[in-house]
Design a protein around this motif. Structure first.
Motif, PDB file in Angstrom:
ATOM      1  N   HIS A 239       1.042  -1.201  -0.054  1.00  0.00           N
ATOM      2  CA  HIS A 239       0.000   0.112  -0.037  1.00  0.00           C
ATOM      3  C   HIS A 239       0.855   1.880  -0.157  1.00  0.00           C
ATOM      4  N   GLN A 240       1.994   1.443   0.707  1.00  0.00           N
ATOM      5  CA  GLN A 240       3.080   2.908   0.654  1.00  0.00           C
ATOM      6  C   GLN A 240       3.750   2.958  -0.183  1.00  0.00           C
ATOM      7  N   THR A 241       3.865   1.646  -0.278  1.00  0.00           N
ATOM      8  CA  THR A 241       4.853   1.692  -2.151  1.00  0.00           C
ATOM      9  C   THR A 241       3.997   2.137  -3.709  1.00  0.00           C
ATOM     10  N   ILE A 242       2.788   2.201  -3.579  1.00  0.00           N
ATOM     11  CA  ILE A 242       1.524   2.321  -4.006  1.00  0.00           C
ATOM     12  C   ILE A 242       1.160   3.383  -4.234  1.00  0.00           C
ATOM     13  N   LEU A 243       1.014   4.096  -2.782  1.00  0.00           N
ATOM     14  CA  LEU A 243       1.074   5.707  -2.794  1.00  0.00           C
ATOM     15  C   LEU A 243       2.431   5.759  -2.676  1.00  0.00           C
ATOM     16  N   ASP A 244       3.147   5.693  -2.898  1.00  0.00           N
ATOM     17  CA  ASP A 244       4.830   6.630  -2.992  1.00  0.00           C
ATOM     18  C   ASP A 244       4.989   6.671  -4.121  1.00  0.00           C
ATOM     19  N   ALA A 245       4.345   6.343  -5.250  1.00  0.00           N
ATOM     20  CA  ALA A 245       5.186   5.848  -6.161  1.00  0.00           C
ATOM     21  C   ALA A 245       3.916   6.301  -7.805  1.00  0.00           C
ATOM     22  N   ASP A 246       2.558   6.386  -7.047  1.00  0.00           N
ATOM     23  CA  ASP A 246       1.240   6.756  -8.087  1.00  0.00           C
ATOM     24  C   ASP A 246       0.760   8.315  -7.864  1.00  0.00           C
ATOM     25  N   THR A 247       1.653   8.827  -8.565  1.00  0.00           N
ATOM     26  CA  THR A 247       1.810  10.374  -8.612  1.00  0.00           C
ATOM     27  C   THR A 247       1.727  11.378  -9.201  1.00  0.00           C
ATOM     28  N   LEU A 248       1.739  10.246 -10.895  1.00  0.00           N
ATOM     29  CA  LEU A 248       1.095  10.969 -11.617  1.00  0.00           C
ATOM     30  C   LEU A 248       0.180  10.779 -12.032  1.00  0.00           C
ATOM     31  N   ASP A 249      -0.937   9.733 -12.266  1.00  0.00           N
ATOM     32  CA  ASP A 249      -2.509   9.990 -12.163  1.00  0.00           C
ATOM     33  C   ASP A 249      -3.773   9.438 -10.802  1.00  0.00           C
ATOM     34  N   HIS A 250      -3.182   8.784  -9.466  1.00  0.00           N
ATOM     35  CA  HIS A 250      -3.741   8.299  -8.578  1.00  0.00           C
ATOM     36  C   HIS A 250      -4.890   7.936  -8.323  1.00  0.00           C
ATOM     37  N   ASP A 251      -4.493   6.378  -9.423  1.00  0.00           N
ATOM     38  CA  ASP A 251      -5.181   5.518 -10.777  1.00  0.00           C
ATOM     39  C   ASP A 251      -4.841   4.284  -9.210  1.00  0.00           C
ATOM     40  N   GLY A 252      -4.151   4.279  -8.186  1.00  0.00           N
ATOM     41  CA  GLY A 252      -4.241   2.777  -7.237  1.00  0.00           C
ATOM     42  C   GLY A 252      -3.684   1.816  -7.659  1.00  0.00           C
ATOM     43  N   ALA A 253      -2.780   2.650  -9.038  1.00  0.00           N
ATOM     44  CA  ALA A 253      -1.711   1.502  -9.468  1.00  0.00           C
ATOM     45  C   ALA A 253      -0.541   1.474 -10.206  1.00  0.00           C
TER      46      ALA A 253
END
Length: 178
Positions: free
Chosen positions: A141-155
């Motif tokens: 969950h934290q990895t996705i939160l940290d990396a999903d910075t462009l479209d915030h789509d949960g992936a």
């Protein structure tokens, strides 16, 4: 390029040099290694035989790496494929090539996104039973939160993956001395 052949022809060396980042000397070395792995002299090897390459054998993601290598789902590769695939691990391979390979290893379902399912599978392969499912879920969950910075789509898309790997020494992590 039959396995009965003891050396590569100059034309073959030139062609393999174009599709890879290997020098002529490295290609010849790889050919000898391939012939050694090709115990049945069939001109191809089973992907499991790549475990004879120590750097791949000890990798907890070896099965995922094999899946990325198996471009045509035949569970075997010929020498041309062997050179092409191992090229990503060469010292001269470009960062983008290495990042693309790493992304494909992590993208378990092959949909072009790293989602919770993909990352959970990868983390479990990497840590084994050293962490609880709850701890793994929190990491993912934290990895996705940290990396999903462009479209915030949960992936995590490839563009987001590249951004998140900006400071990572991917070159050292994905380089094998041939």
């Amino acid at each position: 390029m039959g396995s009965q052949q003891s050396a590569l022809e100059p034309e073959e060396l030139a062609e393999l040099g174009k599709i890879s980042t290997f020098s002529t000397e490295e290609i010849n070395r790889l050919y000898r290694r391939f012939q050694f792995l090709d115990k049945e002299n069939m001109g191809r090897i089973a992907l499991e035989e790549l475990h004879a390459i120590p750097e791949l054998a000890v990798n907890p993601l070896a099965q995922r790496i094999h899946a990325v290598f198996d471009l045509d789902n035949r569970n075997e590769i010929n020498f041309r494929q062997f050179v092409s695939v191992l090229s990503v691990f060469a010292k001269g391979a470009k960062r983008e090539q290495k990042l693309n390979f790493a992304f494909r290893v992590y993208d378990v379902d092959g949909d072009g996104l790293l989602d919770t399912s993909d990352l959970t599978h990868i983390v479990k392969l990497m840590v084994g039973s050293n962490f609880s499912d709850d701890e793994i879920a929190k990491m993912v969950h934290q990895t996705i939160l940290d990396a999903d910075t462009l479209d915030h789509d949960g992936a995590i898309s490839f563009a987001e993956f590249k951004r998140s790997m900006f400071n990572a020494d991917i070159e050292a992590a994905l380089t094998i001395q041939f």
